[in-house]
Scaffold this active site. Structure first.
Site, PDB file in Angstrom:
ATOM      1  N   ARG A 170      -5.493   0.376  -6.920  1.00 18.35           N
ATOM      2  CA  ARG A 170      -4.250   0.862  -6.318  1.00 18.35           C
ATOM      3  C   ARG A 170      -3.577   1.950  -7.164  1.00 18.35           C
ATOM      4  O   ARG A 170      -2.940   2.857  -6.660  1.00 18.35           O
ATOM      5  CB  ARG A 170      -3.263  -0.311  -6.266  1.00 18.35           C
ATOM      6  CG  ARG A 170      -2.664  -0.549  -4.919  1.00 18.35           C
ATOM      7  CD  ARG A 170      -1.577  -1.595  -5.050  1.00 18.35           C
ATOM      8  NE  ARG A 170      -1.891  -2.870  -4.441  1.00 18.35           N
ATOM      9  CZ  ARG A 170      -2.037  -3.078  -3.141  1.00 18.35           C
ATOM     10  NH1 ARG A 170      -1.942  -2.084  -2.291  1.00 18.35           N
ATOM     11  NH2 ARG A 170      -2.299  -4.265  -2.678  1.00 18.35           N
ATOM     12  N   GLU A 204       3.492   4.307   5.961  1.00 12.31           N
ATOM     13  CA  GLU A 204       2.318   3.449   5.753  1.00 12.31           C
ATOM     14  C   GLU A 204       1.241   4.231   5.022  1.00 12.31           C
ATOM     15  O   GLU A 204       1.170   5.462   5.126  1.00 12.31           O
ATOM     16  CB  GLU A 204       1.842   2.951   7.138  1.00 12.31           C
ATOM     17  CG  GLU A 204       0.558   2.169   7.170  1.00 12.31           C
ATOM     18  CD  GLU A 204       0.566   0.869   6.405  1.00 12.31           C
ATOM     19  OE1 GLU A 204       1.020   0.865   5.239  1.00 12.31           O
ATOM     20  OE2 GLU A 204       0.074  -0.143   6.925  1.00 12.31           O
ATOM     21  N   ASP A 205       0.398   3.514   4.271  1.00 18.66           N
ATOM     22  CA  ASP A 205      -0.684   4.190   3.556  1.00 18.66           C
ATOM     23  C   ASP A 205      -1.794   4.670   4.487  1.00 18.66           C
ATOM     24  O   ASP A 205      -2.230   5.809   4.415  1.00 18.66           O
ATOM     25  CB  ASP A 205      -1.256   3.291   2.436  1.00 18.66           C
ATOM     26  CG  ASP A 205      -1.665   1.893   2.918  1.00 18.66           C
ATOM     27  OD1 ASP A 205      -1.521   1.585   4.124  1.00 18.66           O
ATOM     28  OD2 ASP A 205      -2.135   1.099   2.075  1.00 18.66           O
ATOM     29  N   LYS A 234      -7.612   6.412  10.008  1.00 15.22           N
ATOM     30  CA  LYS A 234      -9.026   6.179  10.366  1.00 15.22           C
ATOM     31  C   LYS A 234      -9.102   6.034  11.874  1.00 15.22           C
ATOM     32  O   LYS A 234      -9.230   4.930  12.395  1.00 15.22           O
ATOM     33  CB  LYS A 234      -9.502   4.862   9.737  1.00 15.22           C
ATOM     34  CG  LYS A 234      -9.820   4.896   8.279  1.00 15.22           C
ATOM     35  CD  LYS A 234     -10.654   3.660   7.955  1.00 15.22           C
ATOM     36  CE  LYS A 234     -10.247   3.053   6.661  1.00 15.22           C
ATOM     37  NZ  LYS A 234     -10.909   1.774   6.388  1.00 15.22           N
ATOM     38  N   GLY A 268       0.774  -1.249   0.000  1.00 17.07           N
ATOM     39  CA  GLY A 268       0.000   0.000   0.000  1.00 17.07           C
ATOM     40  C   GLY A 268       0.800   1.289   0.000  1.00 17.07           C
ATOM     41  O   GLY A 268       0.372   2.270  -0.580  1.00 17.07           O
ATOM     42  N   PHE A 279     -14.300   2.830   3.378  1.00 19.27           N
ATOM     43  CA  PHE A 279     -13.219   2.132   2.695  1.00 19.27           C
ATOM     44  C   PHE A 279     -12.657   3.024   1.597  1.00 19.27           C
ATOM     45  O   PHE A 279     -13.379   3.604   0.792  1.00 19.27           O
ATOM     46  CB  PHE A 279     -13.663   0.774   2.143  1.00 19.27           C
ATOM     47  CG  PHE A 279     -12.489  -0.160   2.040  1.00 19.27           C
ATOM     48  CD1 PHE A 279     -11.972  -0.761   3.183  1.00 19.27           C
ATOM     49  CD2 PHE A 279     -11.854  -0.382   0.828  1.00 19.27           C
ATOM     50  CE1 PHE A 279     -10.850  -1.578   3.121  1.00 19.27           C
ATOM     51  CE2 PHE A 279     -10.740  -1.201   0.750  1.00 19.27           C
ATOM     52  CZ  PHE A 279     -10.238  -1.801   1.893  1.00 19.27           C
ATOM     53  N   ASP A 333      -5.631   1.831  10.460  1.00 17.62           N
ATOM     54  CA  ASP A 333      -7.029   1.455  10.662  1.00 17.62           C
ATOM     55  C   ASP A 333      -7.175   0.968  12.111  1.00 17.62           C
ATOM     56  O   ASP A 333      -7.258   1.774  13.030  1.00 17.62           O
ATOM     57  CB  ASP A 333      -7.368   0.385   9.615  1.00 17.62           C
ATOM     58  CG  ASP A 333      -8.816  -0.024   9.605  1.00 17.62           C
ATOM     59  OD1 ASP A 333      -9.631   0.609  10.276  1.00 17.62           O
ATOM     60  OD2 ASP A 333      -9.147  -1.007   8.919  1.00 17.62           O
TER      61      ASP A 333
HETATM   62  P1  IMP Z   1      -4.638  -2.059  10.526  1.00 11.94           P
HETATM   63  O1  IMP Z   1      -3.669  -3.100  10.950  1.00 11.94           O
HETATM   64  O2  IMP Z   1      -6.066  -2.458  10.852  1.00 11.94           O
HETATM   65  O3  IMP Z   1      -4.317  -0.675  11.055  1.00 11.94           O
HETATM   66  O4  IMP Z   1      -4.670  -2.055   8.969  1.00 11.94           O
HETATM   67  C1  IMP Z   1      -3.779  -1.388   8.215  1.00 11.94           C
HETATM   68  C2  IMP Z   1      -3.760  -1.963   6.821  1.00 11.94           C
HETATM   69  O5  IMP Z   1      -5.062  -2.285   6.352  1.00 11.94           O
HETATM   70  C3  IMP Z   1      -3.219  -0.932   5.885  1.00 11.94           C
HETATM   71  O6  IMP Z   1      -1.875  -1.192   5.647  1.00 11.94           O
HETATM   72  C4  IMP Z   1      -4.008  -1.123   4.630  1.00 11.94           C
HETATM   73  O7  IMP Z   1      -3.307  -1.977   3.768  1.00 11.94           O
HETATM   74  C5  IMP Z   1      -5.256  -1.830   5.045  1.00 11.94           C
HETATM   75  N1  IMP Z   1      -6.410  -0.905   5.035  1.00 11.94           N
HETATM   76  C6  IMP Z   1      -7.056  -0.413   6.099  1.00 11.94           C
HETATM   77  N2  IMP Z   1      -8.069   0.384   5.739  1.00 11.94           N
HETATM   78  C7  IMP Z   1      -8.032   0.424   4.392  1.00 11.94           C
HETATM   79  C8  IMP Z   1      -8.819   1.117   3.405  1.00 11.94           C
HETATM   80  O8  IMP Z   1      -9.768   1.872   3.685  1.00 11.94           O
HETATM   81  N3  IMP Z   1      -8.476   0.903   2.113  1.00 11.94           N
HETATM   82  C9  IMP Z   1      -7.448   0.088   1.742  1.00 11.94           C
HETATM   83  N4  IMP Z   1      -6.689  -0.563   2.622  1.00 11.94           N
HETATM   84  C10 IMP Z   1      -6.978  -0.404   3.948  1.00 11.94           C
HETATM   85 MG    MG Z   2      -1.093  -1.783   3.862  1.00 10.67          MG
END
Ligand code: IMP
Ligand code: MG
Length: 176
Positions: free
Chosen positions: A166, A100-101, A132, A45, A153, A104
């Site tokens: 992407r 990081e992108d 987020k 990402g 999303f 979440d």
């Molecule tokens: P976390 O571990 O739940 O914080 O998730 C982080 C990862 O989930 C990021 O590196 C993204 O690849 C993916 N992710 C979370 N939300 C989104 C979204 O809205 N769109 C695309 N990828 C997401």
């Molecule tokens: Mg990611």
């Protein structure tokens, strides 16, 4: 679902993305003035954001990548982080900036920070383009954030939905 049939609405156009990337790079360059960074991107990402960000830095940096997955396929986190590629650089006593992108639940970054911490870097900070905040499952704060976004999303600018979208240069919200 085909990309053409993915219902989406523009959230951040590329001009706004560029402006914010430059501001983040200025903040980072100022904070790390006179020091050298190792920038570690989380594949897949972050690769587009990272490429833009490092070209706006006014300090030297080296780059490396990890490949992590916490999402199976679809929009909900599996909650489990899997590493399929580790860094290839020694980070002992070095200054680390993880790129990081999107943050979440916070699980991916919490996991990676503790994984890298075991190798005794001098410092670790995190720069996430999107945040987020409302979705956090663990207490995690990025040091540099491009934009805070609502619980929706997001695709484009490196972010995918089942590997689609992407490559889009703007950032979109998926509409159900
Ligand atoms: P976390 O571990 O739940 O914080 O998730 C982080 C990862 O989930 C990021 O590196 C993204 O690849 C993916 N992710 C979370 N939300 C989104 C979204 O809205 N769109 C695309 N990828 C997401
Ligand atoms: Mg990611």
């Amino acid at each position: 679902m085909k990309l053409e049939t993915l219902q989406k609405e523009i959230l951040f156009p590329r001009e706004l993305i560029d402006k914010r990337v430059k501001e983040l790079a200025e903040d980072i360059s100022r904070d790390y003035q006179g020091r050298e960074l190792i920038v570690i991107g989380i594949l897949k990402g972050a690769f587009i954001f990272m490429a833009d960000l490092i070209r706006c830095l006014s300090i030297p940096c080296r780059v490396d990548f990890v490949r992590l997955a916490s999402y199976g396929s679809g929009a909900t986190s599996s909650g489990k982080v899997v590493m399929t590629k580790d860094i290839e650089t020694s980070i002992k006593d070095r200054e680390i900036l993880i790129v990081e992108d999107i943050v979440d639940s916070g699980l991916t970054l919490t996991w990676l920070v503790s994984w890298l911490q075991e190798r005794n870097p001098l410092s670790i900070k995190v720069c996430a383009f999107l945040d987020k905040r409302a979705r956090r499952q663990v207490d995690f704060e990025a040091d540099y954030v491009g934009f805070t976004v609502d619980d929706a999303f997001i695709v484009g600018y490196g972010l995918d939905f089942n590997e689609k979208a992407r490559f889009l240069p703007d950032i979109y919200i998926i509409k159900e």
